[in-house]
Scaffold this motif. Structure first.
Motif, PDB file in Angstrom:
ATOM      1  N   GLU A 133       3.530  47.156  28.467  1.00 28.46           N
ATOM      2  CA  GLU A 133       3.784  45.729  28.246  1.00 28.46           C
ATOM      3  C   GLU A 133       5.258  45.374  28.439  1.00 28.46           C
ATOM      4  N   ASN A 134       6.143  46.238  27.963  1.00 28.04           N
ATOM      5  CA  ASN A 134       7.569  45.913  28.000  1.00 28.04           C
ATOM      6  C   ASN A 134       8.196  46.093  29.373  1.00 28.04           C
ATOM      7  N   LYS A 137       0.872  51.563  25.309  1.00 22.62           N
ATOM      8  CA  LYS A 137       0.721  50.106  25.388  1.00 22.62           C
ATOM      9  C   LYS A 137       2.070  49.403  25.306  1.00 22.62           C
ATOM     10  N   THR A 138       2.967  49.933  24.481  1.00 24.58           N
ATOM     11  CA  THR A 138       4.307  49.358  24.351  1.00 24.58           C
ATOM     12  C   THR A 138       5.075  49.448  25.661  1.00 24.58           C
ATOM     13  N   ASN A 166       6.268  46.231  32.429  1.00 25.55           N
ATOM     14  CA  ASN A 166       5.407  45.758  33.511  1.00 25.55           C
ATOM     15  C   ASN A 166       4.934  46.910  34.399  1.00 25.55           C
TER      16      ASN A 166
END
Length: 237
Positions: free
Chosen positions: A131-132, A127-128, A134
Motif C-alpha cells: 500500500e505504501n 500489506k503495509t 504502490n
C-alpha cells in the motif's frame, strides 16, 4: 542462498541473490553475536541500525528521517526506504522474516514468534509495503532466517488450542506434529502458507533449527536465560 561469512571478528549468515536491483541489498543473521555487539557491525560498513523494544505484537514502525535514533520504540516490525539505514529484530527461537523489492529499494523485517504469527504480523507487513509503495505482490520478496523448527518446538495445550482454532479458521493444515504424546509446531510453515496466499515470493530460507544448532545460535528454549541473535536488512549505496 545463505552463506556463512567471517569478517573482522564478526560471524554471520548473508543472503545472496543474483538478481538486478538487489546488488546492494544486505540481509544478515548473526551467529552468536548478541545485541550488545551491534556496534561491531560498523566493521563491515553498517553504522546506522534501528531496532525496537519487542513485545510480541503486530506493531510495525516506519523508519524515515524523523525516526528517533536514540529513543527505542516498542513494536515487532520495521520498514524503510532509506539507503544506508539498517533495520533489525532480535530473536532467540522466534522467526525473523525479511522483506525487500528489486523494483524499489525498500526493506522490511518482522519478529514473528507464535504470538506474532497468530497476529499475522508477516501478512500485515506485506500489506503495509504494497500500500505504501504502490507495489504488486509479485514485486515483493521475502526470506526466512533461522528459528526453532518442528523438531524442537513443543507447544502446550493452551498454545495448541490457539493454533488449532487459528488453522481451522484459516484452513491451514499440516503445521502441527503429534508424536510421543506431545505436540510440535512448524512455525515457518504457518508463515509460509500465509505469505504465499498474498502472492509474494520466497527467495531464501536459512533452514537451520536455532534450538539444535548450539554452536551457531542463541536459543531461549534450549538455554532459557540467553542472548539474542540479530537479524539485519538494508540497502547500501
Amino acid at each position: 542462498m545463505w552463506q556463512l561469512d567471517e569478517n573482522n571478528n564478526l560471524k554471520y549468515f548473508r543472503l545472496t541473490i543474483n538478481e538486478a536491483g538487489l546488488e546492494n541489498l544486505l540481509c544478515l543473521f548473526s551467529a552468536r553475536q548478541s545485541e550488545d555487539n551491534l556496534p561491531n557491525f560498523s566493521k563491515i560498513g553498517i553504522n546506522r541500525i534501528f531496532t525496537l523494544y519487542q513485545i510480541h505484537s503486530d506493531i510495525i514502525r516506519y523508519v524515515n528521517q524523523e525516526f528517533p535514533y536514540e529513543h527505542q520504540l516498542t513494536g515487532d516490525g520495521l520498514f524503510t526506504n532509506q539507503i544506508n539505514t539498517f533495520i533489525g529484530v532480535k530473536v532467540a527461537d522466534c522467526l525473523p522474516i525479511y522483506f525487500f523489492s528489486p523494483i524499489k529499494k525498500i526493506v522490511g523485517i518482522v519478529h514473528s514468534g507464535w504470538r506474532g504469527t497468530l497476529k499475522e504480523i508477516g501478512s500485515k507487513m506485506v500489506k503495509t509495503l504494497l500500500e505504501n509503495f504502490n507495489l504488486l505482490p509479485s514485486q515483493l520478496y521475502y526470506a526466512f532466517g533461522p528459528a526453532i523448527a518442528v523438531c524442537c518446538y513443543e507447544i502446550k495445550k493452551d498454545v495448541l488450542q490457539l493454533f488449532e482454532n487459528f488453522c481451522n479458521e484459516k484452513k491451514i493444515v499440516g503445521v502441527i506434529n503429534h508424536r510421543n504424546g506431545k505436540y510440535y509446531l512448524d512455525l515457518k510453515r504457518v508463515n509460509q502458507i500465509l505469505l504465499e496466499r498474498l502472492g509474494v515470493k520466497q527467495v531464501g530460507n536459512l533452514d537451520l533449527c536455532s534450538c539444535c544448532q548450539k554452536e551457531l545460535f542463541y536459543s531461549a528454549r534450549r538455554e532459557r536465560d540467553t542472548g539474542r541473535n540479530i537479524a539485519l536488512i538494508g540497502y547500501r549505496k
